[in-house]
Design a protein around this motif. Sequence first.
Motif, PDB file in Angstrom:
ATOM      1  N   SER A   7       0.854  -1.189   0.000  1.00 43.79           N
ATOM      2  CA  SER A   7       0.000   0.000   0.000  1.00 43.79           C
ATOM      3  C   SER A   7       0.886   1.233   0.000  1.00 43.79           C
ATOM      4  O   SER A   7       2.073   1.159   0.323  1.00 43.79           O
ATOM      5  CB  SER A   7      -0.924  -0.002   1.221  1.00 43.79           C
ATOM      6  OG  SER A   7      -0.175   0.022   2.428  1.00 43.79           O
ATOM      7  N   ARG A   8       0.291   2.338  -0.360  1.00 51.04           N
ATOM      8  CA  ARG A   8       1.041   3.591  -0.332  1.00 51.04           C
ATOM      9  C   ARG A   8       0.206   4.653   0.355  1.00 51.04           C
ATOM     10  O   ARG A   8      -1.021   4.700   0.171  1.00 51.04           O
ATOM     11  CB  ARG A   8       1.459   4.021  -1.741  1.00 51.04           C
ATOM     12  CG  ARG A   8       0.361   4.350  -2.703  1.00 51.04           C
ATOM     13  CD  ARG A   8       0.910   4.477  -4.142  1.00 51.04           C
ATOM     14  NE  ARG A   8       1.986   5.435  -4.217  1.00 51.04           N
ATOM     15  CZ  ARG A   8       2.944   5.425  -5.157  1.00 51.04           C
ATOM     16  NH1 ARG A   8       2.934   4.501  -6.099  1.00 51.04           N
ATOM     17  NH2 ARG A   8       3.900   6.329  -5.164  1.00 51.04           N
ATOM     18  N   ASN A  45       4.147   9.985   2.336  1.00 48.80           N
ATOM     19  CA  ASN A  45       5.241   9.711   1.401  1.00 48.80           C
ATOM     20  C   ASN A  45       5.918   8.379   1.723  1.00 48.80           C
ATOM     21  O   ASN A  45       7.150   8.276   1.772  1.00 48.80           O
ATOM     22  CB  ASN A  45       6.272  10.854   1.428  1.00 48.80           C
ATOM     23  CG  ASN A  45       7.104  10.920   0.169  1.00 48.80           C
ATOM     24  OD1 ASN A  45       6.699  10.449  -0.891  1.00 48.80           O
ATOM     25  ND2 ASN A  45       8.280  11.501   0.286  1.00 48.80           N
ATOM     26  N   THR A  46       5.103   7.368   1.954  1.00 45.84           N
ATOM     27  CA  THR A  46       5.595   6.069   2.409  1.00 45.84           C
ATOM     28  C   THR A  46       4.863   4.944   1.682  1.00 45.84           C
ATOM     29  O   THR A  46       3.657   5.058   1.404  1.00 45.84           O
ATOM     30  CB  THR A  46       5.393   5.916   3.933  1.00 45.84           C
ATOM     31  OG1 THR A  46       6.073   6.966   4.609  1.00 45.84           O
ATOM     32  CG2 THR A  46       5.939   4.579   4.427  1.00 45.84           C
ATOM     33  N   VAL A  47       5.587   3.887   1.398  1.00 47.11           N
ATOM     34  CA  VAL A  47       4.985   2.662   0.875  1.00 47.11           C
ATOM     35  C   VAL A  47       5.226   1.557   1.898  1.00 47.11           C
ATOM     36  O   VAL A  47       6.310   1.441   2.458  1.00 47.11           O
ATOM     37  CB  VAL A  47       5.583   2.288  -0.488  1.00 47.11           C
ATOM     38  CG1 VAL A  47       5.144   0.894  -0.913  1.00 47.11           C
ATOM     39  CG2 VAL A  47       5.171   3.317  -1.545  1.00 47.11           C
ATOM     40  N   CYS A 103      13.269  -2.062  -1.123  1.00 50.36           N
ATOM     41  CA  CYS A 103      12.283  -1.380  -1.944  1.00 50.36           C
ATOM     42  C   CYS A 103      13.013  -0.630  -3.055  1.00 50.36           C
ATOM     43  O   CYS A 103      14.158  -0.204  -2.900  1.00 50.36           O
ATOM     44  CB  CYS A 103      11.391  -0.445  -1.129  1.00 50.36           C
ATOM     45  SG  CYS A 103      12.209   0.950  -0.338  1.00 50.36           S
ATOM     46  N   ASN A 126       0.319   8.504   0.338  1.00 55.51           N
ATOM     47  CA  ASN A 126       0.975   9.656  -0.281  1.00 55.51           C
ATOM     48  C   ASN A 126       1.128  10.815   0.704  1.00 55.51           C
ATOM     49  O   ASN A 126       2.082  11.584   0.600  1.00 55.51           O
ATOM     50  CB  ASN A 126       0.197  10.089  -1.515  1.00 55.51           C
ATOM     51  CG  ASN A 126       0.361   9.109  -2.671  1.00 55.51           C
ATOM     52  OD1 ASN A 126       1.239   8.258  -2.656  1.00 55.51           O
ATOM     53  ND2 ASN A 126      -0.507   9.222  -3.660  1.00 55.51           N
TER      54      ASN A 126
END
Length: 125
Positions: free
Chosen positions: A70-71, A76-78, A95, A73
Amino acid sequence: QLQLVESGGGLVQPGGSLRLSCVPSGFNLDYYAVGWFRQAPGKERGGVSCISVNGGTRYSDSVKGRFTISRDNAKNTVYLQMNDLKPEDTAVYYCGAMRSGNGPCIYAPKIYTSWGRGTQVTVSS
């Protein structure tokens, strides 16, 4: 070269869970597809999952149904949520990010241009 930082790895018993995080250093992931990859000792780095710019996801057969990418936004992280972990999931997890349009993602390592240093995941009783 743009850098990423992975975190969240560790030692877990079979059947346990971990959540990995991927944070970019100094750039925004909004226009990047992001993939998670893993490399076990003596093996090549292989794709686990990826998420496209518009949130489309893909998974390797070995993790489908157990892992969720998942992301966020805003942060600003996955993330990579890993459930029902098995000993064969033991590896260093990386990653990667690549500038992308809105098409589907591809989790082939060779097309990714920015990488982190990895986080160790060990599944053992």
